[in-house]
Design an enzyme around this catalytic site. Structure first.
Site, PDB file in Angstrom:
ATOM      1  CG  ASP A 123      -1.962  -1.127   1.174  1.00 10.15           C
ATOM      2  OD1 ASP A 123      -2.251  -1.615   0.062  1.00 10.15           O
ATOM      3  OD2 ASP A 123      -2.437  -1.534   2.235  1.00 10.15           O
ATOM      4  CB  ALA A 124       4.201   1.977   0.335  1.00  7.09           C
TER       5      ALA A 124
END
Lengths: 296, 296, 296, 296
Positions: free
Chosen positions: C241-242
């Site tokens: 999720d980065a």
């Protein structure tokens, strides 16, 4: 909502929703809540509104569990009518979750609002039955059939309009429809249709009403150079695009858009706004008064 | 923006903004960018738009540093006119950051848009001078004086309107105003005012135009039962509330609001929308064509 | 867009999009536009961005008609590489509208993002081919088949994950996929998958990142008592999720919501945000630099 | 709002607001509304919420006219405590419109939230008294004095922090403050401050919490490349930026923004969100439970 699933857990389908419209005066909330409490109805949600505490109109929506009710439906309704509704001159409705509303859909060729409603029904987002779909074109038959819903084509021409509307009303009545949704149905309904059907009809108009009433609102919005486009869902009345508004929304646009791209962008707003309005209607959240709505 | 403050760091005030409107055809971008490059202008931002690559209108905005320019302003402008603007039949403007625009404010009694502009100016959000404030009432004098800006009261009655407008135009010309903002100025301007001033006038209308043109839009919105209220900032033309729209926004409202609370809620939208429009105008981001705008 | 359909009307499919990333310096726009003009390419849209005119990175997207081009594709690309790209050290891509991108979809059981993509493709809103759909469950087979798209079930367990990913990559390569979309695919992809596929992978995360990274974001949002919930579409990188964010949006929520109703409401945001991100990618509007994006 | 101004028109200031938090069970609404009705209190607004009808917590807010009340305040409160509150184990408050809350403001150098609160008070949008303003800098003294409000400078250094906080608490108590607002006050408050003051403290944080807790959230947002920036207003607790959230909002941003322009754009969101939270608090609309809020 997160507690252990104990044996006493109430059945989520065993609920009812009461809506009330009446002249405002003191003691209404006390009378209604006292009546429900006395008969073992456990209130889940409650909303009230008053246009004016002095001489105004009072609106109420109460959702409650039926599990502990000490009366069957009919005697309960009769008791409420006598003890509460009549003394306060209430217009009221009582809807049971176990009996979902029956929604007829009228549609032409655009599929976005139509498919959105079918999917939401499939996902359990809309608590309805859809017993009948009527179109003036054959284009969306396969989609309707994919969802297992009867699809009727009733062509409409200037000459056959009265006849076609009579057939539409007949089909909806035969299907036991409680209300109808115009999911981008590209024909103006006559007063005869509305009277003949005699139940609520929800429309989606592709503009922020009252701006851009009538045909081609995206072209009109383009020509005026607005910086937002919108959609409006409302109950249909005899006057075009003038019925009580249930939901509206807009999205920002820039000079880069064309009438075509406005139409494409607008589809996302149309289906969201229509879905929101239909859900509010289905969940007994919309109370109409005059040409306006209270949406709890 | 984050680099070390080296000696070669360009002066943020030593920039210019070029705007162009012309018939679209091949080679415009090449000609403009080639000209700027050849004369040492370093482009910071560039935006283009075309209504239609075939037979349409082309719009361009270029912001560039003047530090490396090989010509002084006048010869640079003369060269641009000859080499680029004339061959492409361009309407063009060139604004220098070092010379902020001079903004006149006309206001009546409502303070929210008025104060918002003054505070934004004080905080450096609006790159303008405010040489004059004109009102038909004395109410806001103390606020104007707190900011050290000359405040003139020019009362307007039906009989003295022509005279009053002439005085307003005289005051704005005397103050060297480049444009005027109607910050909830509650008088309709005549064509004579617009012609006499001869410069852009920006208004804020308290509705989502073209819905609710004219007086009392919040009351009209309340009566229609809309679920959104809005504000529109536009250039003033002779036709009421019909000029080119620069910015619009809306906020959701419910049945709980009254005309009074709509007015209160609307104030927040009005001042935001007006500030956005004024900032776009001040930064040379708005190009008008016909009755519409391109806002880069 | 509104003119008569004259014989000279350019073919809307005969266009190309050039994207450029390079160190910023003077003369880039002039060089590119001069080159396109000299070879008869008519620019339709042009966007530029610079992180900093001094020592920053420059980004450009140009959409142009190929109708008047004086060279075939290969010599045109070769000439551009030599004359423009190499001198300015450009990373660049050239996409032809006539060759739509090929999109693989990975999905688990939730249907909302998945169906939304298929419908948008069917309506012509997404200019893509969809040659393959891969799922770890059989639930959505019928929907995929309704659209005539090959549907492969590749079950994933902790033990078989490496093998399963290899099979997924093989299927995507065999289908000639240019990029993949995780339409609520409920498995974390390994670095091997990303390296093996070697092309962009777009995910939709059901929160406003960087808030609520990882599993159960709606539950986490409920527990924190936030007043907005959101969705984020981003390119997938090895760190969970980065990756670079392409699109985000939120909707307001109140204390009335439960984790379940947040999940229901969130579905509408998820599918909108994913569709927006996929459309931007498909139309060559997204340029990645470091862990961020420029979205023209 | 539309009726004739009859002699019986109730005094808008002669109202009270009752808030209730208690374990949910049947009969609460009936008991409260029955009590108010029996004593002649005319309900204007009523809101309820239950986290779960079985074993959950029940929240209620009732606004009513005092005109027809058959008891004076004290006996009325005593009766309510005995007859209703105790049997249902209620936490409750009763606020009288005629006694506006007294709001202390703590501020540093940024003026936007600070001025926004003062203006809203002046315009009648916030029904409060502002008896004291405390700052660690002298910058905003003139603004405070323009509004006629005592302005105290209490400098804070690492060494003098405990002493400074004691002085702040003393000033707020001396001014009879009912609650405090940190209008971009750039110091972290200690547990001693919170305990010493012993009343609610509302903060505005310049990010969408829980993303970007702590210092420099705009820089962090810029670095992460988010496409929305936001603001969060919350009650202050000992844990930094982790207290119950009252209001949040966001605005879209693009790759064109810098940390500086994000800060400028964010100011508009910050002041709107803080004003919304403060108004909700002032109007007794916020009920705290655990680390969350119900905002009616």
């Amino acid at each position: 909502m997160t507690g252990p699933s104990a044996p006493s857990m109430p059945d989520p389908l065993n609920t009812a929703t009461l809506t009330i419209t009446c002249p405002d005066r003191q003691g209404i909330v006390a009378a209604v809540s006292q009546f429900l409490f006395a008969h073992g109805a456990n209130i889940i949600h409650s909303d009230q509104h008053s246009t004016d505490p002095v001489g105004g109109t009072f609106f109420m929506r109460m959702e409650f569990h039926l599990d502990g009710l000490d009366l069957a439906r009919e005697p309960f309704e009769r008791a409420f009518a006598q003890v509460v509704a009549e003394p306060f001159a209430m217009d009221w409705t009582l809807g049971y979750r176990a009996q979902p509303k029956r929604m007829a859909i009228l549609v032409s060729r655009y599929d976005h609002c139509f498919l959105d409603l079918l999917w939401r029904k499939r996902r359990g987002e809309l608590h309805v039955e859809i017993p009948v779909i009527i179109s003036n074109h054959d284009d969306l038959r396969r989609d309707a059939e994919m969802f297992g819903i009867p699809f009727h084509v009733v062509p409409v021409t200037r000459e056959t309009k009265a006849e076609a509307e009579a057939e539409q009303v007949r089909l909806m009545h035969a299907a036991g429809a409680d209300f109808a949704v115009l999911a981008r149905y590209m024909q103006i309904l006559s007063g005869d249709f509305l009277t003949g059907f005699g139940r609520p009809v929800i429309n989606i108009h592709h503009s922020f009403l009252p701006a851009f009433i009538g045909a081609n609102p995206y072209r009109a919005a383009f020509n005026r150079g607005v910086k937002l486009i919108g959609a409006t869902s409302h109950y249909v009345t005899e006057e075009l695009d003038a019925g009580p508004i249930i939901a509206q929304d807009v999205i920002p646009v820039t000079h880069r858009e064309t009438p075509d791209s406005l139409m494409r962008m607008g589809r996302d707003v149309e289906r969201q706004v229509l879905a929101r309005a239909v859900k509010a209607h289905v969940d007994d959240r919309v109370l109409v008064y005059g040409n306006k709505t209270v949406v709890f």
